[in-house]
Design an enzyme around this catalytic site. Structure first.
Site, PDB file in Angstrom:
ATOM      1  N   ASN A   9      86.762   0.324  88.956  1.00  0.00           N
ATOM      2  CA  ASN A   9      87.841  -0.549  88.476  1.00  0.00           C
ATOM      3  C   ASN A   9      89.135   0.273  88.472  1.00  0.00           C
ATOM      4  OD1 ASN A   9      89.567  -2.286  87.204  1.00  0.00           O
ATOM      5  ND2 ASN A   9      88.573  -2.177  85.198  1.00  0.00           N
ATOM      6  N   LYS A  11      92.079  -0.716  87.898  1.00  0.00           N
ATOM      7  CA  LYS A  11      93.117  -1.216  86.971  1.00  0.00           C
ATOM      8  C   LYS A  11      94.462  -1.276  87.716  1.00  0.00           C
ATOM      9  CE  LYS A  11      90.351   0.621  83.241  1.00  0.00           C
ATOM     10  NZ  LYS A  11      90.256   1.249  81.946  1.00  0.00           N
ATOM     11  N   HIS A  97      87.601  -8.203  80.323  1.00  0.00           N
ATOM     12  CA  HIS A  97      87.863  -6.777  80.071  1.00  0.00           C
ATOM     13  C   HIS A  97      88.735  -6.652  78.822  1.00  0.00           C
ATOM     14  CE1 HIS A  97      89.110  -2.635  80.532  1.00  0.00           C
ATOM     15  NE2 HIS A  97      88.158  -2.489  81.446  1.00  0.00           N
ATOM     16  N   GLU A  99      91.091  -4.756  78.115  1.00  0.00           N
ATOM     17  CA  GLU A  99      92.531  -4.598  78.363  1.00  0.00           C
ATOM     18  C   GLU A  99      93.204  -5.952  78.580  1.00  0.00           C
ATOM     19  OE1 GLU A  99      92.280  -1.720  81.477  1.00  0.00           O
ATOM     20  OE2 GLU A  99      91.710  -0.148  80.056  1.00  0.00           O
ATOM     21  N   GLU A 164      81.478  -2.159  77.371  1.00  0.00           N
ATOM     22  CA  GLU A 164      82.511  -1.130  77.350  1.00  0.00           C
ATOM     23  C   GLU A 164      83.093  -1.012  75.946  1.00  0.00           C
ATOM     24  OE1 GLU A 164      84.404  -0.291  81.469  1.00  0.00           O
ATOM     25  OE2 GLU A 164      85.477  -1.915  80.528  1.00  0.00           O
ATOM     26  N   GLY A 170      88.903   5.425  78.545  1.00  0.00           N
ATOM     27  CA  GLY A 170      90.026   6.323  78.818  1.00  0.00           C
ATOM     28  C   GLY A 170      90.263   7.385  77.765  1.00  0.00           C
ATOM     29  N   SER A 208      84.724   6.235  79.867  1.00  0.00           N
ATOM     30  CA  SER A 208      84.790   7.695  80.044  1.00  0.00           C
ATOM     31  C   SER A 208      83.607   8.293  80.806  1.00  0.00           C
ATOM     32  CB  SER A 208      84.965   8.388  78.690  1.00  0.00           C
ATOM     33  OG  SER A 208      86.237   8.074  78.156  1.00  0.00           O
TER      34      SER A 208
HETATM   35  P1  13P Z   1      87.486   4.786  81.965  1.00  0.00           P
HETATM   36  O1  13P Z   1      86.322   5.114  82.890  1.00  0.00           O
HETATM   37  O2  13P Z   1      88.785   5.327  82.457  1.00  0.00           O
HETATM   38  O3  13P Z   1      87.170   5.151  80.561  1.00  0.00           O
HETATM   39  O4  13P Z   1      87.666   3.193  82.011  1.00  0.00           O
HETATM   40  C1  13P Z   1      86.577   2.393  81.765  1.00  0.00           C
HETATM   41  C2  13P Z   1      86.957   1.006  82.085  1.00  0.00           C
HETATM   42  O5  13P Z   1      87.681   0.374  81.330  1.00  0.00           O
HETATM   43  C3  13P Z   1      86.462   0.433  83.332  1.00  0.00           C
HETATM   44  O6  13P Z   1      86.618  -0.943  83.356  1.00  0.00           O
END
Ligand code: 13P
Length: 248
Positions: A9, A11, A97, A99, A164, A170, A208
């Site tokens: 992903n 983003k 998600h 976010e 997640e 992150g 992560s």
């Molecule tokens: P990270 O791997 O950067 O922690 O992000 C996870 C994520 O949100 C994937 O959709």
């Protein structure tokens, strides 16, 4: 359905140049028969480029989108429908998600997006996860069950779940194996309650993941796939993660 084991992903990252370089390197470094297990989700503006590159290079990587609009036929400026994604070769879409739930205040619209994707035959990766205060107050299970409730009545055939935890995204602070196993077990039980058929819906973990922890996470009970953000941006690192996880 051929569900992915690894999901990249991106983003809101990348450029045409980086997409091209990433796909060429990933195609070169990820063993051919494992490419069908790897799903690339670039920003929507690069999906067309990625689609052409994937067919031109004879790659077997899967292509997915990070979002979909809730309507398939409506006058909707800026909208991207399931049939458009399908037209570009996308077979998966990420919905729910954290976010998007947080930054775009997505809540009620999520069920509409799920229906829109499934009616266009796009497979869904539906994300759930608790934040740190829900974790600390012992409300993880409650939060997950609440987020899963929108799936009631949907056709489970084209569904995958991604767990997640928000506090792990992150932050470099991935959930432990035991914690992931316990939450995935809650998800499995709840899916059986909700969907009342013996479906084996795959559950991915995200938060992560990197080359140092992937082996432990991929070996964890009830982990069927990995959803990767930061560590998916470099093809070398993503390919290394693929090589480690292909043995499990
Ligand atoms: P990270 O791997 O950067 O922690 O992000 C996870 C994520 O949100 C994937 O959709």
């Amino acid at each position: 359905m051929n569900f992915p084991k690894l999901i990249a992903n991106w983003k809101m990252n990348g450029s045409s140049k980086l997409v091209k370089e990433w796909l060429e390197e990933a195609q070169d470094k990820i063993p051919k028969d494992y490419q069908t297990k790897c799903l690339f989700c670039p920003p929507v503006c690069y999906i067309s480029d990625a689609s052409k590159l994937i067919s031109r290079t004879d790659s077997d990587l899967l292509l997915g989108a990070q979002d979909i609009d809730a309507h398939s036929s409506k006058s909707l400026t800026g909208g991207i429908s399931g049939s458009m994604l399908s037209d570009l070769g996308c077979t998966f879409v990420i919905i729910g998600h954290s976010e998007r739930r947080i930054n775009f205040k997505e809540k009620e619209i999520i069920i509409e997006k799920l229906k829109s994707a499934l009616s266009s035959n796009i497979n869904v990766i539906y994300c759930v996860g608790e934040d740190s205060s829900e974790k600390e107050s012992g409300n993880t299970t409650k939060k997950i069950i609440d987020q899963l409730s929108v799936l009631k009545g949907l056709n489970p055939k084209n569904l995958m779940i991604a767990y997640e935890p928000i506090w792990a995204i992150g932050t470099g602070n991935n959930a432990s194996s035991e914690y992931i196993r316990d939450v995935h077990s809650v998800i499995k039980n709840e899916l059986e309650n909700l969907l009342s058929s013996n479906t084996d819906i795959p559950i991915a973990y995200g938060g992560s993941i990197d080359t140092s922890n992937v082996e432990t996470i991929v070996k964890t009970q009830y982990v069927d796939g990995l959803l990767i953000g930061g560590a998916s941006l470099k093809a070398a690192e993503f390919s290394e993660i693929a090589k480690i996880s292909l043995n499990f």
